[in-house]
Write a protein that holds these residues in place. Sequence first.
Motif, PDB file in Angstrom:
ATOM      1  N   GLY A 142       0.824  -1.197   0.000  1.00  0.00           N
ATOM      2  CA  GLY A 142       0.000   0.000   0.000  1.00  0.00           C
ATOM      3  C   GLY A 142       0.853   1.240   0.000  1.00  0.00           C
ATOM      4  O   GLY A 142       2.060   1.178   0.257  1.00  0.00           O
ATOM      5  N   ASP A 143       0.231   2.396  -0.299  1.00  0.00           N
ATOM      6  CA  ASP A 143       0.991   3.642  -0.254  1.00  0.00           C
ATOM      7  C   ASP A 143       1.153   4.089   1.201  1.00  0.00           C
ATOM      8  O   ASP A 143       0.473   3.603   2.107  1.00  0.00           O
ATOM      9  N   GLY A 144       2.074   5.013   1.417  1.00  0.00           N
ATOM     10  CA  GLY A 144       2.407   5.444   2.772  1.00  0.00           C
ATOM     11  C   GLY A 144       1.225   6.002   3.534  1.00  0.00           C
ATOM     12  O   GLY A 144       1.021   5.693   4.717  1.00  0.00           O
ATOM     13  N   ALA A 145       0.404   6.835   2.868  1.00  0.00           N
ATOM     14  CA  ALA A 145      -0.739   7.445   3.548  1.00  0.00           C
ATOM     15  C   ALA A 145      -1.729   6.375   4.016  1.00  0.00           C
ATOM     16  O   ALA A 145      -2.245   6.427   5.144  1.00  0.00           O
ATOM     17  N   SER A 146      -1.984   5.376   3.168  1.00  0.00           N
ATOM     18  CA  SER A 146      -2.924   4.309   3.531  1.00  0.00           C
ATOM     19  C   SER A 146      -2.392   3.472   4.686  1.00  0.00           C
ATOM     20  O   SER A 146      -3.127   3.116   5.609  1.00  0.00           O
ATOM     21  N   LEU A 147      -1.097   3.157   4.634  1.00  0.00           N
ATOM     22  CA  LEU A 147      -0.518   2.298   5.668  1.00  0.00           C
ATOM     23  C   LEU A 147      -0.457   3.007   7.016  1.00  0.00           C
ATOM     24  O   LEU A 147      -0.738   2.404   8.058  1.00  0.00           O
ATOM     25  N   VAL A 148      -0.083   4.288   7.022  1.00  0.00           N
ATOM     26  CA  VAL A 148      -0.070   5.038   8.282  1.00  0.00           C
ATOM     27  C   VAL A 148      -1.493   5.165   8.826  1.00  0.00           C
ATOM     28  O   VAL A 148      -1.729   5.023  10.033  1.00  0.00           O
ATOM     29  N   SER A 149      -2.465   5.403   7.930  1.00  0.00           N
ATOM     30  CA  SER A 149      -3.859   5.463   8.367  1.00  0.00           C
ATOM     31  C   SER A 149      -4.295   4.130   8.973  1.00  0.00           C
ATOM     32  O   SER A 149      -5.023   4.098   9.977  1.00  0.00           O
ATOM     33  N   LEU A 150      -3.860   3.030   8.382  1.00  0.00           N
ATOM     34  CA  LEU A 150      -4.213   1.713   8.901  1.00  0.00           C
ATOM     35  C   LEU A 150      -3.611   1.505  10.293  1.00  0.00           C
ATOM     36  O   LEU A 150      -4.270   0.987  11.194  1.00  0.00           O
ATOM     37  N   LEU A 151      -2.353   1.924  10.478  1.00  0.00           N
ATOM     38  CA  LEU A 151      -1.730   1.788  11.793  1.00  0.00           C
ATOM     39  C   LEU A 151      -2.482   2.632  12.824  1.00  0.00           C
ATOM     40  O   LEU A 151      -2.681   2.208  13.963  1.00  0.00           O
ATOM     41  N   LEU A 152      -2.893   3.837  12.422  1.00  0.00           N
ATOM     42  CA  LEU A 152      -3.644   4.684  13.348  1.00  0.00           C
ATOM     43  C   LEU A 152      -4.999   4.075  13.677  1.00  0.00           C
ATOM     44  O   LEU A 152      -5.527   4.275  14.775  1.00  0.00           O
ATOM     45  N   ALA A 153      -5.563   3.314  12.729  1.00  0.00           N
ATOM     46  CA  ALA A 153      -6.841   2.648  12.986  1.00  0.00           C
ATOM     47  C   ALA A 153      -6.693   1.542  14.022  1.00  0.00           C
ATOM     48  O   ALA A 153      -7.702   1.073  14.575  1.00  0.00           O
TER      49      ALA A 153
END
Length: 481
Positions: A142-153
């Motif tokens: 995934g792209d960085g924004a999606s992966l960081v968002s997933l970690l925050l989720a």
Amino acid sequence: MGDGEASTGDHPLSPAARLFHAPRINCYILAIMGCKTRINPDVVKAGLEQTLLKHPRFSSKLVVDRGKKKWSRTTVNLEDHVIIPDLDPKVDFPDQFLEDYVSNLTRNPMDLSKPLWELHLLNMKTSDAEAVGVFRIHHSMGDGASLVSLLLACTRKTLDPEAVPTVPVKKRAGSANSGGFWWFFLAVWSALRLIWNTLVDMLVFVATIVFLKDTKTPIKGAHGVELNTKKFVHRTVKLDDMKLVKNALNMTINDVVLGVTQAGLSRYLNRRYGEDDKDVGAKQRKSNIPKSIRLRTAILVNLRPTAGIQDLADMMAKGSKARWGNLIGYILLPFTIALQDNPLDYVRQAKATIDRKKLSLEAICTFVSAELVLRIFGVKVAAAITHRILSNNTMAISSLIGPLEEISFYGHPMAYLAPSVYGHPQALTVHFQQYAEKMTIALAVDPNVIPDPHQLCDDLQESLKLIKDAVVKEGLIKDVV
């Protein structure tokens, strides 16, 4: 170059995912999380079972079926992915140890027989955390924004353990539907500028592929830089300082971020050029920077609206769908490298540059072009072109919005989050990550090119202070910060 929506079953790799497995563009994302308490590995593993492992990509491995790569669901053994090194609690120079530990991760590729992610838990006190977690995830996931968002989720508010983090949503400017002739004239003029700017940007993009290179400076990597071991450092500054500048000059946080970066790089390069200059009087001159330096940064733009934190949390908890994958375009942004008499000139120049880029379809056109090249000529040609574009530029930069309040990672309050990336042919990558009232500046560098990344952090931090002081001195502060 997206993967579509997350779901069960096998999926072929998207064009972008295949690109990130090419030998010269084999990229990984790192996310370093500082925690305010020691980490309980059993609690983290239990949390991962209930969240991250329910995401299809984190429970799929890469397989080759009749010559084609695809994601295939598999059973995840957490012991293979959660790594807990045996550390001396009284280790000397823990900050340096952490830097060396993370740097050593870049020496070793991931095992393709397992899902391409891992989490390292280091129960070791550093200068800004009681313990540290380090996620390493292959960029094809995934792209960085999606992966960081997933970690925050996977996190929750510290003061409300049942609530996901609150992340501000970028507001889109409304469009006027009145104004008669003048509105029509401005609309036509904007459309003409959009077409012209897009044509110019695409010509520069093609020229960059063919021959146009950045100036060889002390921070530009040489051939093969993507294969070198990287070093990761970070520095945390006050987000309120950036907001003060933003409000005083009527601009965005990203404008301030780019201005601070431009100022910090100018300070750093001025020092490096002074050290390299054999002229005894070089260090006494106000500026040691050569004129007309071409220094550009590549900005990866996520063209797909990133799924909200709540959407991703629901996807993991309830099996609902959310958009996922790499859907990215490029912007090549020029920096003005010079010492300015007025520190505010750095942010004003940055705002003018990014405003010009906003009135262009460069990101969309580069995405479409990359998609066509991938489908017509294949991954090898696309990887060669991508490698040439990035290596002919000096650096990469990104800025990510983060939670407004303190969050906890499976019950462990987080002190900071510092995401980064490596594997691309550049010696310097700068990431800005917002978190609560802080902004973390994370650098990924090739230490052979930038042997003193902490000095660059100092220059970025000092540049923000000088810009803020200039705002105060000129009396530009507004009531609302």
